[in-house]
Scaffold this motif. Structure first.
Motif, PDB file in Angstrom:
ATOM      1  N   ARG A 123       0.834  -1.196   0.000  1.00 44.38           N
ATOM      2  CA  ARG A 123       0.000   0.000   0.000  1.00 44.38           C
ATOM      3  C   ARG A 123       0.873   1.253   0.000  1.00 44.38           C
ATOM      4  O   ARG A 123       0.636   2.203  -0.745  1.00 44.38           O
ATOM      5  CB  ARG A 123      -0.925   0.002   1.212  1.00 44.38           C
ATOM      6  CG  ARG A 123      -1.940   1.126   1.159  1.00 44.38           C
ATOM      7  CD  ARG A 123      -2.954   1.140   2.284  1.00 44.38           C
ATOM      8  NE  ARG A 123      -3.224  -0.158   2.861  1.00 44.38           N
ATOM      9  CZ  ARG A 123      -3.304  -0.386   4.174  1.00 44.38           C
ATOM     10  NH1 ARG A 123      -3.122   0.590   5.031  1.00 44.38           N
ATOM     11  NH2 ARG A 123      -3.566  -1.586   4.637  1.00 44.38           N
ATOM     12  N   PHE A 124       1.931   1.246   0.843  1.00 37.68           N
ATOM     13  CA  PHE A 124       2.853   2.384   0.911  1.00 37.68           C
ATOM     14  C   PHE A 124       3.580   2.571  -0.415  1.00 37.68           C
ATOM     15  O   PHE A 124       3.721   3.689  -0.914  1.00 37.68           O
ATOM     16  CB  PHE A 124       3.849   2.165   2.054  1.00 37.68           C
ATOM     17  CG  PHE A 124       4.821   3.282   2.223  1.00 37.68           C
ATOM     18  CD1 PHE A 124       4.409   4.500   2.759  1.00 37.68           C
ATOM     19  CD2 PHE A 124       6.148   3.133   1.851  1.00 37.68           C
ATOM     20  CE1 PHE A 124       5.307   5.546   2.907  1.00 37.68           C
ATOM     21  CE2 PHE A 124       7.047   4.168   1.998  1.00 37.68           C
ATOM     22  CZ  PHE A 124       6.627   5.381   2.532  1.00 37.68           C
ATOM     23  N   ASN A 157       2.611   1.647  -3.355  1.00 34.41           N
ATOM     24  CA  ASN A 157       1.663   2.111  -4.365  1.00 34.41           C
ATOM     25  C   ASN A 157       1.408   3.606  -4.219  1.00 34.41           C
ATOM     26  O   ASN A 157       1.316   4.331  -5.209  1.00 34.41           O
ATOM     27  CB  ASN A 157       0.355   1.329  -4.232  1.00 34.41           C
ATOM     28  CG  ASN A 157      -0.572   1.585  -5.397  1.00 34.41           C
ATOM     29  OD1 ASN A 157      -0.131   1.847  -6.508  1.00 34.41           O
ATOM     30  ND2 ASN A 157      -1.863   1.533  -5.135  1.00 34.41           N
ATOM     31  N   MET A 158       1.307   4.059  -2.991  1.00 40.43           N
ATOM     32  CA  MET A 158       1.042   5.494  -2.775  1.00 40.43           C
ATOM     33  C   MET A 158       2.264   6.339  -3.132  1.00 40.43           C
ATOM     34  O   MET A 158       2.138   7.400  -3.740  1.00 40.43           O
ATOM     35  CB  MET A 158       0.657   5.750  -1.308  1.00 40.43           C
ATOM     36  CG  MET A 158      -0.703   5.227  -0.959  1.00 40.43           C
ATOM     37  SD  MET A 158      -1.267   5.520   0.744  1.00 40.43           S
ATOM     38  CE  MET A 158       0.099   6.079   1.646  1.00 40.43           C
ATOM     39  N   GLN A 159       3.466   5.886  -2.759  1.00 43.15           N
ATOM     40  CA  GLN A 159       4.685   6.675  -2.938  1.00 43.15           C
ATOM     41  C   GLN A 159       5.414   6.379  -4.239  1.00 43.15           C
ATOM     42  O   GLN A 159       6.230   7.188  -4.667  1.00 43.15           O
ATOM     43  CB  GLN A 159       5.647   6.433  -1.763  1.00 43.15           C
ATOM     44  CG  GLN A 159       5.081   6.789  -0.419  1.00 43.15           C
ATOM     45  CD  GLN A 159       4.775   8.275  -0.296  1.00 43.15           C
ATOM     46  OE1 GLN A 159       5.506   9.114  -0.819  1.00 43.15           O
ATOM     47  NE2 GLN A 159       3.685   8.594   0.374  1.00 43.15           N
TER      48      GLN A 159
END
Length: 119
Positions: A86-87, A89-91
């Protein structure tokens, strides 16, 4: 001459196996119906069916303490992997993919150890 009479006392002859112990079991209505229907299909009384089923049943042991530890570790690794992805994908960070690949390898190793049993 004395003759001994072998007169029968009458009544039912003694059983070979005397069943004098009881085991009380609580069942739901569904479980009771299931047992009674299986006994009826087999042409047996429910108590006879249960005794035969108990003799023939194969019991699978619960997870050992070591296997339960593997399951907890697996859950933790899966949670970490989910957070990393998730991290990432966001960053859009590429170096996090190495950590994700290592976690996937650890998960695969644990799964192989869990499925490699003799049950």
């Amino acid at each position: 001459m004395e003759q001994k009479s072998h007169k029968s006392k009458g009544g039912r002859p003694p059983k070979k196996v005397k069943r004098n112990a009881q085991l009380m079991v609580r069942l739901s209505e569904t479980e009771r119906f299931l047992i009674e229907s299986k006994a009826k299909d087999a042409g047996l009384r429910p108590s006879t069916w249960l005794r035969q089923a108990a003799r023939k049943a194969r019991v699978v042991a619960r997870l050992s303490a070591e296997e339960a530890g593997f399951v907890r570790m697996l859950a933790g690794l899966a949670n970490n992997l989910n957070q990393l992805l998730r991290f990432t994908n966001m960053q859009g960070l590429l170096y996090e993919t190495k950590k994700a690949v290592q976690l996937l390898s650890d998960i695969d190793h644990l799964l192989k150890r869990l499925t490699n049993d003799d049950r």
